[in-house]
Design a protein around this motif. Structure first.
Motif, short mmCIF file in Angstrom:
data_model
loop_
_atom_site.label_atom_id
_atom_site.label_comp_id
_atom_site.label_asym_id
_atom_site.label_seq_id
_atom_site.Cartn_x
_atom_site.Cartn_y
_atom_site.Cartn_z
N GLY A 100 0.16 -26.30 -10.60
CA GLY A 100 -1.12 -25.61 -10.86
C GLY A 100 -1.62 -24.14 -10.79
O GLY A 100 -0.89 -23.26 -10.09
N ASP A 101 -2.23 -23.40 -11.15
CA ASP A 101 -1.99 -22.21 -11.05
C ASP A 101 -3.55 -22.13 -10.09
O ASP A 101 -4.70 -22.66 -10.01
CB ASP A 101 -2.33 -21.90 -12.20
N TYR A 102 -3.19 -21.27 -9.23
CA TYR A 102 -3.77 -20.96 -7.67
C TYR A 102 -4.17 -19.24 -7.73
O TYR A 102 -3.26 -18.07 -7.83
CB TYR A 102 -2.87 -21.48 -6.47
N LYS A 103 -5.79 -18.84 -7.68
CA LYS A 103 -5.82 -16.72 -7.45
C LYS A 103 -6.13 -16.71 -6.93
O LYS A 103 -6.53 -17.36 -6.28
CB LYS A 103 -6.66 -17.21 -9.04
N PHE A 104 -5.76 -15.35 -6.52
CA PHE A 104 -6.22 -15.02 -5.32
C PHE A 104 -6.68 -13.83 -5.59
O PHE A 104 -6.18 -12.65 -5.82
CB PHE A 104 -4.94 -14.63 -4.19
N TRP A 105 -7.16 -13.19 -4.07
CA TRP A 105 -7.07 -11.53 -4.48
C TRP A 105 -7.33 -11.26 -2.84
O TRP A 105 -7.57 -12.21 -1.86
CB TRP A 105 -8.47 -10.98 -4.89
N ALA A 106 -6.94 -10.03 -2.87
CA ALA A 106 -6.99 -9.09 -1.38
C ALA A 106 -7.34 -7.99 -0.59
O ALA A 106 -7.51 -7.50 -2.03
CB ALA A 106 -5.00 -9.37 -1.15
N GLU A 107 -7.64 -8.13 0.40
CA GLU A 107 -8.05 -6.51 0.97
C GLU A 107 -7.77 -6.04 1.94
O GLU A 107 -6.75 -6.89 3.05
CB GLU A 107 -9.32 -6.78 1.31
N GLY B 4 2.62 -15.45 6.86
CA GLY B 4 3.30 -14.56 7.17
C GLY B 4 3.69 -14.48 5.29
O GLY B 4 4.64 -13.96 4.71
N GLY B 5 2.74 -14.43 4.62
CA GLY B 5 2.55 -14.03 3.32
C GLY B 5 2.51 -15.67 2.08
O GLY B 5 2.61 -15.35 0.81
N PHE C 191 1.15 -1.02 0.25
CA PHE C 191 -0.45 -0.32 -0.35
C PHE C 191 0.43 1.44 -0.14
O PHE C 191 1.54 1.85 0.92
CB PHE C 191 -0.69 0.18 1.07
N ASP C 192 0.47 2.01 -0.90
CA ASP C 192 1.28 3.08 -1.80
C ASP C 192 2.90 2.60 -0.97
O ASP C 192 3.80 3.65 -0.65
CB ASP C 192 1.29 4.28 -0.05
N GLY C 193 3.31 1.54 -1.76
CA GLY C 193 5.01 0.87 -1.55
C GLY C 193 4.84 0.04 -0.82
O GLY C 193 6.13 0.26 -0.99
N GLN C 194 4.14 0.58 0.56
CA GLN C 194 4.58 0.26 2.05
C GLN C 194 4.33 -0.96 1.75
O GLN C 194 2.95 -1.88 1.24
CB GLN C 194 3.91 0.90 2.69
N ASP C 195 4.82 -2.40 2.55
CA ASP C 195 4.31 -4.02 3.07
C ASP C 195 3.52 -4.17 3.81
O ASP C 195 3.99 -4.02 5.18
CB ASP C 195 5.33 -4.66 3.22
N VAL C 196 1.69 -3.72 3.72
CA VAL C 196 0.72 -4.13 5.02
C VAL C 196 0.75 -5.65 4.92
O VAL C 196 -0.73 -6.12 5.50
CB VAL C 196 -0.25 -3.35 4.26
N THR C 197 1.69 -6.47 4.30
CA THR C 197 0.87 -7.99 4.31
C THR C 197 0.55 -8.81 5.21
O THR C 197 -0.63 -9.43 5.20
CB THR C 197 2.29 -9.67 3.94
N LYS C 198 1.34 -8.36 7.17
CA LYS C 198 0.49 -9.10 7.03
C LYS C 198 -0.48 -8.63 7.93
O LYS C 198 -1.43 -8.83 9.14
CB LYS C 198 1.83 -8.69 8.66
N ASP C 199 -1.47 -7.78 7.93
CA ASP C 199 -2.89 -6.59 7.78
C ASP C 199 -3.93 -7.23 6.71
O ASP C 199 -4.59 -6.83 6.94
CB ASP C 199 -2.44 -5.17 8.32
#
Length: 320
Positions: free
Chosen positions: A37-44, A28-29, A5-13
């Motif tokens: 195979g191919d696995y598809k995701f989206w994040a919020e 931890g992501g 988000f805005d270039g910063q790592d926010v994976t943990k949240d």
């Protein structure tokens, strides 16, 4: 997986979902699959989401699970250096059914007749004009053929002479390269898979993307030629894009690496399925890095460096 988000790592949240919208718990992501195979995701993240019906595949991102080893990053014995050889990235839009395309082919041949140009530019030919083309690829496309871009931003028409294209190449590389690129490929014959580890090392602070295109030389296809510009050699096509792995959020500037400080490096692994009728000895890679700059409220990308790399040996960072 990493969420920025805005270039910063926010994976943990961030909260991850698979393509069925089920919430996926990741350590931890990190995602581990039990089969290829191919696995598809989206994040919020908070009120924001990567899911977007206006984007290809609804903005889902794909992870390719493979059972072969991923090559290590190419060795960098000069880690303190950030002054890189700088090459422009030339993308030619063409097709065997395009009768005006020989004019652009002639211009590119004239350009590369200057033996210094391979040290200044990387060329990729996107045969997306007609599906009967033996080198056809469905995308990327343009509205008018032939066409060429320098660094995916500066357009060039076949009505201009090769001297103008050369001046655009020189202008592109006149400034210092904002990043260097290293490539380490490994082809697994039994699986028919090419795995490529790319490292982008920043020479300047900023937002970076990376893309990798698989090219094939020596593809034969009868070239339409309305003005009888070319000879029989124009029926053999070089640097044809077989795979263009750089589409991200509707553009072809590459996959996001996030924000890097000068001297920092980020890595991306590409997995490419090689078809049986492609000639291994004629395959090579065009790998490029893009740099994002603010233009008012918009973030505008352009290719900031490129390399042409073999598929059977590492290409280390090229320092000045």
């Amino acid at each position: 997986l990493k969420v920025l988000f805005d270039g910063q790592d926010v994976t943990k949240d961030a909260i991850f979902h698979d393509e069925s919208d089920a919430i996926v718990t990741l350590d931890g992501g990190k995602f581990t699959a039990t089969k290829n195979g191919d696995y598809k995701f989206w994040a919020e993240y908070g009120t924001l989401s990567t899911f977007d019906k206006n984007l290809d595949d609804n903005g889902l991102f794909t992870i390719k699970a493979i059972s072969v080893a991923v090559p290590a990053v190419a060795a960098d014995p000069q880690k303190e250096k950030t002054s890189f050889v700088h090459r422009a990235f030339l993308t030619q839009y063409t097709g065997t059914g395009c009768g005006y395309c020989p004019a652009m082919i002639k211009i590119i041949r004239e350009l590369f007749a200057d033996k210094t140009i391979p040290e200044k530019a990387v060329h990729a030919a996107v045969h997306s004009f007609n599906s009967a083309d033996p080198a056809y690829i469905s995308a990327p496309k343009v509205n008018n053929y032939p066409y060429l871009t320098v660094d995916q931003v500066q357009g060039f028409s076949h009505s201009q002479p090769s001297s103008v294209l050369k001046s655009l190449v020189e202008a592109s590389i006149a400034s210092s390269a904002k990043a260097g690129i290293s490539v380490n490929p490994k082809y697994y014959a039994e699986e028919g898979v090419l795995v490529v580890t790319v490292s982008v090392k920043a020479a300047a602070e900023g937002l970076f993307n990376v893309g990798a295109w698989l090219l094939e030389d020596g593809i034969y296809g009868m070239q339409e030629d309305y003005n009888n510009i070319g000879d029989s050699s124009y029926n053999t096509h070089e640097n044809c894009v077989r795979i263009a792995d750089s589409k991200y959020k509707g553009t072809w500037f590459g996959h996001s690496l996030g924000s890097l400080n000068a001297g920092d490096a980020a890595t991306k692994t590409f997995v490419m399925k090689v078809k049986k009728d492609w000639k291994l000895e004629n395959l090579h890679l065009a790998v490029f890095a893009s740099y994002g700059e603010k233009d008012g409220d918009k973030l505008v990308y352009s290719v900031c460096n490129a390399v042409d790399a073999p598929i059977d040996a590492p290409t280390p960072f090229e320092y000045k």
